[in-house]
Design a protein around this motif. Structure first.
Motif, PDB file in Angstrom:
ATOM      1  N   ARG A   1       0.837  -1.205   0.000  1.00 30.71           N
ATOM      2  CA  ARG A   1       0.000   0.000   0.000  1.00 30.71           C
ATOM      3  C   ARG A   1       0.871   1.253   0.000  1.00 30.71           C
ATOM      4  O   ARG A   1       0.621   2.199  -0.752  1.00 30.71           O
ATOM      5  CB  ARG A   1      -0.919  -0.026   1.221  1.00 30.71           C
ATOM      6  CG  ARG A   1      -1.926   1.075   1.238  1.00 30.71           C
ATOM      7  CD  ARG A   1      -2.978   0.820   2.315  1.00 30.71           C
ATOM      8  NE  ARG A   1      -3.760   2.014   2.479  1.00 30.71           N
ATOM      9  CZ  ARG A   1      -3.853   2.707   3.609  1.00 30.71           C
ATOM     10  NH1 ARG A   1      -3.254   2.294   4.700  1.00 30.71           N
ATOM     11  NH2 ARG A   1      -4.578   3.799   3.667  1.00 30.71           N
ATOM     12  N   ALA A   2       1.912   1.255   0.819  1.00 28.32           N
ATOM     13  CA  ALA A   2       2.820   2.406   0.861  1.00 28.32           C
ATOM     14  C   ALA A   2       3.501   2.595  -0.492  1.00 28.32           C
ATOM     15  O   ALA A   2       3.605   3.721  -0.984  1.00 28.32           O
ATOM     16  CB  ALA A   2       3.849   2.218   1.973  1.00 28.32           C
TER      17      ALA A   2
ATOM     18  N   ARG B   1       2.384   1.726  -3.395  1.00 29.88           N
ATOM     19  CA  ARG B   1       1.388   2.258  -4.340  1.00 29.88           C
ATOM     20  C   ARG B   1       1.238   3.758  -4.189  1.00 29.88           C
ATOM     21  O   ARG B   1       1.190   4.501  -5.171  1.00 29.88           O
ATOM     22  CB  ARG B   1       0.032   1.583  -4.135  1.00 29.88           C
ATOM     23  CG  ARG B   1      -0.162   0.345  -4.925  1.00 29.88           C
ATOM     24  CD  ARG B   1      -1.590  -0.161  -4.972  1.00 29.88           C
ATOM     25  NE  ARG B   1      -2.518   0.319  -3.980  1.00 29.88           N
ATOM     26  CZ  ARG B   1      -2.758  -0.275  -2.803  1.00 29.88           C
ATOM     27  NH1 ARG B   1      -2.123  -1.363  -2.455  1.00 29.88           N
ATOM     28  NH2 ARG B   1      -3.656   0.221  -1.982  1.00 29.88           N
ATOM     29  N   VAL B   2       1.150   4.219  -2.940  1.00 30.90           N
ATOM     30  CA  VAL B   2       0.990   5.657  -2.691  1.00 30.90           C
ATOM     31  C   VAL B   2       2.220   6.417  -3.170  1.00 30.90           C
ATOM     32  O   VAL B   2       2.096   7.455  -3.826  1.00 30.90           O
ATOM     33  CB  VAL B   2       0.715   5.925  -1.191  1.00 30.90           C
ATOM     34  CG1 VAL B   2       0.790   7.405  -0.875  1.00 30.90           C
ATOM     35  CG2 VAL B   2      -0.656   5.376  -0.799  1.00 30.90           C
TER      36      VAL B   2
ATOM     37  N   ARG C   1       2.409   6.884  -7.063  1.00 30.35           N
ATOM     38  CA  ARG C   1       1.358   7.611  -7.795  1.00 30.35           C
ATOM     39  C   ARG C   1       1.880   8.829  -8.531  1.00 30.35           C
ATOM     40  O   ARG C   1       1.358   9.206  -9.570  1.00 30.35           O
ATOM     41  CB  ARG C   1       0.239   8.024  -6.839  1.00 30.35           C
ATOM     42  CG  ARG C   1      -0.630   6.859  -6.477  1.00 30.35           C
ATOM     43  CD  ARG C   1      -1.893   7.285  -5.788  1.00 30.35           C
ATOM     44  NE  ARG C   1      -2.646   6.092  -5.434  1.00 30.35           N
ATOM     45  CZ  ARG C   1      -3.133   5.850  -4.244  1.00 30.35           C
ATOM     46  NH1 ARG C   1      -2.997   6.729  -3.275  1.00 30.35           N
ATOM     47  NH2 ARG C   1      -3.781   4.728  -4.008  1.00 30.35           N
TER      48      ARG C   1
ATOM     49  N   ASP D   1       3.704  13.446   4.297  1.00 34.01           N
ATOM     50  CA  ASP D   1       2.594  13.326   3.342  1.00 34.01           C
ATOM     51  C   ASP D   1       2.210  11.865   3.126  1.00 34.01           C
ATOM     52  O   ASP D   1       1.024  11.545   2.974  1.00 34.01           O
ATOM     53  CB  ASP D   1       2.962  13.979   2.006  1.00 34.01           C
ATOM     54  CG  ASP D   1       3.144  15.487   2.140  1.00 34.01           C
ATOM     55  OD1 ASP D   1       2.496  16.095   3.005  1.00 34.01           O
ATOM     56  OD2 ASP D   1       3.945  16.047   1.367  1.00 34.01           O
ATOM     57  N   LEU D   2       3.200  10.984   3.122  1.00 34.25           N
ATOM     58  CA  LEU D   2       2.909   9.553   3.009  1.00 34.25           C
ATOM     59  C   LEU D   2       2.074   9.102   4.199  1.00 34.25           C
ATOM     60  O   LEU D   2       1.074   8.399   4.037  1.00 34.25           O
ATOM     61  CB  LEU D   2       4.202   8.738   2.917  1.00 34.25           C
ATOM     62  CG  LEU D   2       4.033   7.223   2.884  1.00 34.25           C
ATOM     63  CD1 LEU D   2       3.194   6.772   1.690  1.00 34.25           C
ATOM     64  CD2 LEU D   2       5.396   6.545   2.881  1.00 34.25           C
TER      65      LEU D   2
ATOM     66  N   ARG E   1      -1.503  10.311   3.754  1.00 33.50           N
ATOM     67  CA  ARG E   1      -2.240   9.569   2.723  1.00 33.50           C
ATOM     68  C   ARG E   1      -2.573   8.145   3.158  1.00 33.50           C
ATOM     69  O   ARG E   1      -3.570   7.581   2.732  1.00 33.50           O
ATOM     70  CB  ARG E   1      -1.458   9.546   1.418  1.00 33.50           C
ATOM     71  CG  ARG E   1      -1.402  10.909   0.768  1.00 33.50           C
ATOM     72  CD  ARG E   1      -0.635  10.887  -0.520  1.00 33.50           C
ATOM     73  NE  ARG E   1      -0.417  12.241  -1.002  1.00 33.50           N
ATOM     74  CZ  ARG E   1       0.214  12.519  -2.108  1.00 33.50           C
ATOM     75  NH1 ARG E   1       0.703  11.553  -2.869  1.00 33.50           N
ATOM     76  NH2 ARG E   1       0.388  13.771  -2.482  1.00 33.50           N
ATOM     77  N   LEU E   2      -1.713   7.574   4.008  1.00 33.49           N
ATOM     78  CA  LEU E   2      -1.976   6.228   4.514  1.00 33.49           C
ATOM     79  C   LEU E   2      -2.894   6.253   5.739  1.00 33.49           C
ATOM     80  O   LEU E   2      -3.398   5.221   6.157  1.00 33.49           O
ATOM     81  CB  LEU E   2      -0.664   5.522   4.877  1.00 33.49           C
ATOM     82  CG  LEU E   2       0.266   5.190   3.718  1.00 33.49           C
ATOM     83  CD1 LEU E   2       1.584   4.642   4.246  1.00 33.49           C
ATOM     84  CD2 LEU E   2      -0.398   4.197   2.772  1.00 33.49           C
TER      85      LEU E   2
END
Length: 141
Positions: free
Chosen positions: A40-41, A43-44, A47, A56-57, A60-61
């Motif tokens: 998941r990390a 993928r973020v 992007r 910011d990560l 978003r998570l």
């Protein structure tokens, strides 16, 4: 009373399906050396082409910044991301995908897609369309 029973059944079935999806994804991501959280990390982070600040990560998570440190440590150890100093704020750290991280994205997407195919295999195309419509109606974020 019947509505309460239906609501409880829906909640239970929904949670079971989500657990089944997580287990399937974990099993398909493991050969890639990734946990679902790392996936998941990644993928973020992937992007945008521009590097992402650690804070910011975390945002978003939906986790606290110190939780991201462990994820980024593991991704960096695997050669998938690298940390860089933020030239505009020396207290910030940027995270950038490595070439290896970029190439793993495709395999990761295939693993996640196959996990979804496994879960939805018993459904007909019409049932999948209906489920998509229903879940879309519930999606508030």
């Amino acid at each position: 009373m019947e509505s309460e029973d239906t609501t409880g059944q829906l909640a239970e079935l929904f949670l079971r399906a989500a657990r089944q999806m997580r287990r399937s994804q974990a099993g398909r991501l493991a050969p890639l050396g990734l946990t679902p959280a790392q996936s998941r990390a990644l993928r973020v982070i992937s992007r945008d082409e521009a590097p992402l600040r650690m804070v910011d990560l975390a945002e978003r998570l939906g986790v606290v910044p110190r939780s991201v440190t462990t994820l980024v440590d593991a991704l960096e150890a695997a050669g998938l991301v690298r940390r860089e100093a933020d030239p505009s704020n020396r207290r910030s750290t940027l995270i950038r995908l490595t070439d290896r991280g970029r190439s793993l994205r495709v395999e990761m997407q295939q693993a996640r897609r196959q996990a979804a195919e496994d879960l939805f295999a018993p459904l007909s195309e019409a049932q999948r369309d209906t489920l998509l419509e229903l879940l879309s109606a519930l999606d508030t974020g």
